[in-house]
Motif scaffolding. Structure first.
Motif, PDB file in Angstrom:
ATOM      1  N   TYR A  36      -3.805  14.993   3.921  1.00 32.99           N
ATOM      2  CA  TYR A  36      -4.073  15.673   2.655  1.00 32.99           C
ATOM      3  C   TYR A  36      -3.367  14.882   1.547  1.00 32.99           C
ATOM      4  N   LEU A  37      -4.135  14.071   0.846  1.00 33.61           N
ATOM      5  CA  LEU A  37      -3.553  13.156  -0.126  1.00 33.61           C
ATOM      6  C   LEU A  37      -3.434  13.824  -1.494  1.00 33.61           C
ATOM      7  N   PRO A  38      -2.199  13.988  -2.003  1.00 30.31           N
ATOM      8  CA  PRO A  38      -2.016  14.637  -3.307  1.00 30.31           C
ATOM      9  C   PRO A  38      -2.631  13.792  -4.427  1.00 30.31           C
ATOM     10  N   GLN A  39      -3.347  14.455  -5.328  1.00 32.15           N
ATOM     11  CA  GLN A  39      -3.966  13.784  -6.479  1.00 32.15           C
ATOM     12  C   GLN A  39      -3.192  14.126  -7.759  1.00 32.15           C
ATOM     13  N   GLU A  40      -3.374  13.315  -8.776  1.00 31.14           N
ATOM     14  CA  GLU A  40      -2.611  13.500 -10.024  1.00 31.14           C
ATOM     15  C   GLU A  40      -2.893  14.834 -10.705  1.00 31.14           C
ATOM     16  N   ASP A  41      -4.105  15.376 -10.479  1.00 27.62           N
ATOM     17  CA  ASP A  41      -4.447  16.651 -11.132  1.00 27.62           C
ATOM     18  C   ASP A  41      -3.977  17.866 -10.330  1.00 27.62           C
ATOM     19  N   GLY A  42      -3.184  17.620  -9.251  1.00 30.38           N
ATOM     20  CA  GLY A  42      -2.665  18.731  -8.448  1.00 30.38           C
ATOM     21  C   GLY A  42      -3.540  19.091  -7.259  1.00 30.38           C
ATOM     22  N   SER A  43      -4.742  18.519  -7.202  1.00 29.97           N
ATOM     23  CA  SER A  43      -5.633  18.794  -6.070  1.00 29.97           C
ATOM     24  C   SER A  43      -5.275  17.885  -4.886  1.00 29.97           C
ATOM     25  N   GLU A  44      -6.016  18.030  -3.801  1.00 32.93           N
ATOM     26  CA  GLU A  44      -5.809  17.188  -2.630  1.00 32.93           C
ATOM     27  C   GLU A  44      -7.122  16.543  -2.217  1.00 32.93           C
ATOM     28  N   LYS A  45      -7.022  15.324  -1.741  1.00 37.47           N
ATOM     29  CA  LYS A  45      -8.178  14.635  -1.185  1.00 37.47           C
ATOM     30  C   LYS A  45      -7.968  14.552   0.319  1.00 37.47           C
ATOM     31  N   ILE A  46      -8.990  14.907   1.088  1.00 38.58           N
ATOM     32  CA  ILE A  46      -8.870  14.876   2.544  1.00 38.58           C
ATOM     33  C   ILE A  46      -9.334  13.521   3.068  1.00 38.58           C
ATOM     34  N   LEU A  47      -8.503  12.923   3.915  1.00 41.68           N
ATOM     35  CA  LEU A  47      -8.862  11.677   4.570  1.00 41.68           C
ATOM     36  C   LEU A  47      -8.746  11.872   6.080  1.00 41.68           C
ATOM     37  N   ASP A  48      -9.851  11.727   6.799  1.00 36.46           N
ATOM     38  CA  ASP A  48      -9.854  11.854   8.255  1.00 36.46           C
ATOM     39  C   ASP A  48      -9.816  10.465   8.889  1.00 36.46           C
ATOM     40  N   GLU A  74       0.831  -1.212   0.000  1.00 35.13           N
ATOM     41  CA  GLU A  74       0.000   0.000   0.000  1.00 35.13           C
ATOM     42  C   GLU A  74       0.865   1.261   0.000  1.00 35.13           C
ATOM     43  N   ILE A  75       1.990   1.226   0.701  1.00 35.54           N
ATOM     44  CA  ILE A  75       2.922   2.356   0.661  1.00 35.54           C
ATOM     45  C   ILE A  75       3.427   2.554  -0.775  1.00 35.54           C
ATOM     46  N   TYR A  76       3.740   1.449  -1.437  1.00 33.74           N
ATOM     47  CA  TYR A  76       4.224   1.502  -2.820  1.00 33.74           C
ATOM     48  C   TYR A  76       3.146   2.069  -3.751  1.00 33.74           C
ATOM     49  N   ASP A  77       1.902   1.630  -3.559  1.00 36.32           N
ATOM     50  CA  ASP A  77       0.808   2.008  -4.459  1.00 36.32           C
ATOM     51  C   ASP A  77       0.250   3.405  -4.202  1.00 36.32           C
ATOM     52  N   LYS A  78       0.107   3.771  -2.919  1.00 35.96           N
ATOM     53  CA  LYS A  78      -0.600   5.033  -2.624  1.00 35.96           C
ATOM     54  C   LYS A  78       0.030   5.877  -1.506  1.00 35.96           C
ATOM     55  N   SER A  79       1.207   5.484  -1.039  1.00 35.96           N
ATOM     56  CA  SER A  79       1.993   6.246  -0.050  1.00 35.96           C
ATOM     57  C   SER A  79       1.456   6.205   1.381  1.00 35.96           C
ATOM     58  N   TYR A  80       0.386   5.439   1.635  1.00 38.85           N
ATOM     59  CA  TYR A  80      -0.067   5.298   3.025  1.00 38.85           C
ATOM     60  C   TYR A  80      -0.782   3.959   3.203  1.00 38.85           C
ATOM     61  N   ALA A  81      -0.890   3.554   4.470  1.00 36.84           N
ATOM     62  CA  ALA A  81      -1.620   2.327   4.818  1.00 36.84           C
ATOM     63  C   ALA A  81      -2.248   2.508   6.196  1.00 36.84           C
ATOM     64  N   ILE A  82      -3.431   1.940   6.383  1.00 39.51           N
ATOM     65  CA  ILE A  82      -4.128   1.983   7.673  1.00 39.51           C
ATOM     66  C   ILE A  82      -4.534   0.554   8.029  1.00 39.51           C
ATOM     67  N   ILE A  83      -4.085   0.095   9.185  1.00 39.63           N
ATOM     68  CA  ILE A  83      -4.347  -1.281   9.616  1.00 39.63           C
ATOM     69  C   ILE A  83      -4.994  -1.254  10.997  1.00 39.63           C
ATOM     70  N   ASP A  84      -6.180  -1.815  11.130  1.00 38.49           N
ATOM     71  CA  ASP A  84      -6.832  -1.903  12.438  1.00 38.49           C
ATOM     72  C   ASP A  84      -6.345  -3.146  13.192  1.00 38.49           C
ATOM     73  N   ASP A  85      -6.372  -3.049  14.518  1.00 35.91           N
ATOM     74  CA  ASP A  85      -5.975  -4.180  15.386  1.00 35.91           C
ATOM     75  C   ASP A  85      -4.578  -4.692  15.033  1.00 35.91           C
ATOM     76  N   PHE A  86      -3.665  -3.758  14.808  1.00 34.69           N
ATOM     77  CA  PHE A  86      -2.295  -4.137  14.444  1.00 34.69           C
ATOM     78  C   PHE A  86      -1.573  -4.793  15.615  1.00 34.69           C
ATOM     79  N   ILE A  87      -1.858  -4.344  16.828  1.00 31.61           N
ATOM     80  CA  ILE A  87      -1.269  -4.979  18.009  1.00 31.61           C
ATOM     81  C   ILE A  87      -2.377  -5.651  18.812  1.00 31.61           C
TER      82      ILE A  87
END
Length: 203
Positions: free
Chosen positions: A153-165, A11-24
């Motif tokens: 603030y996730l950078p998009q290909e068109d220069g905009s940003e997508k917000i992920l909370d 996921e880091i390779y594909d989109k630069s972030y990853a979120i995993i629940d119950d990791f520990i």
């Protein structure tokens, strides 16, 4: 079958972030939270500063959380358990992304009620060695109304940003590229606890 560490690396390779629940495990989460609480009661935490070296200063209009750095040369058994899991992530990311990650540094981070950290990047001029941010949340419970989200603030290909909370739910792991994703901690209505760290390309 793909391991959790391999999934994070993909996921880091594909989109630069990853979120995993119950990791520990719940047992480890509770143990680390208890340790944090005891260290806080012992007066070990300090108000976090911004900048590095001579430019380091407390700026509560930028951030007003409290931190306690963890001594990686002197880990207790619970910290060691967590470090070993991060070590698996380090190896998997190196294998997939060729980042040359060599070490991990981290601190406990406590956000009291009403505290925040404005938009920033974890990699800046004085800390170019921070390549991957790794956050594990330790809170007992968290609901939408508690706020205190990690806003990415996730950078998009068109220069905009997508917000992920991202809600800081206990046991949730968030991993992202330190030099690519601006983020902030929104004001929190409940005490918010994490271990925040960085995988680095220095020893």
């Amino acid at each position: 079958m793909e391991s959790i560490s391999e999934r994070i690396a993909s996921e880091i390779y594909d989109k630069s972030y990853a979120i995993i629940d119950d990791f520990i495990s719940e047992e480890l989460r509770v143990s680390l939270l208890k340790e944090q609480s005891e260290l806080l009661e012992a007066g070990k935490f300090r108000i976090a500063a911004v900048g590095k070296g001579e430019k380091k200063q407390v700026r509560t209009e930028i951030r007003n959380d409290q931190v306690l750095w963890i001594d990686s040369d002197n880990l207790n058994k619970f910290e060691r358990q967590y470090w070993s899991k991060v070590e698996e992530i380090r190896k998997a990311i190196n294998q997939r992304c060729y980042l040359g990650l060599k070490s991990f540094e981290a601190h406990f981070a406590r956000y009291p009620i009403g505290s925040f950290y404005v938009r920033h990047m974890d990699q800046f001029q004085q800390v170019l060695y921070r390549l991957v941010t790794v956050i594990i949340y330790l809170n007992d419970s968290w609901e939408e109304e508690d706020e205190g989200t990690l806003r990415m603030y996730l950078p998009q290909e068109d220069g905009s940003e997508k917000i992920l909370d991202v809600l800081p739910k206990g046991g949730r792991l968030v991993v992202f590229m330190s030099g690519e994703i601006p983020h902030e901690v929104m004001p929190t209505k409940k005490e918010r606890i994490s271990i925040t760290g960085w995988l680095r390309d220095i020893d």
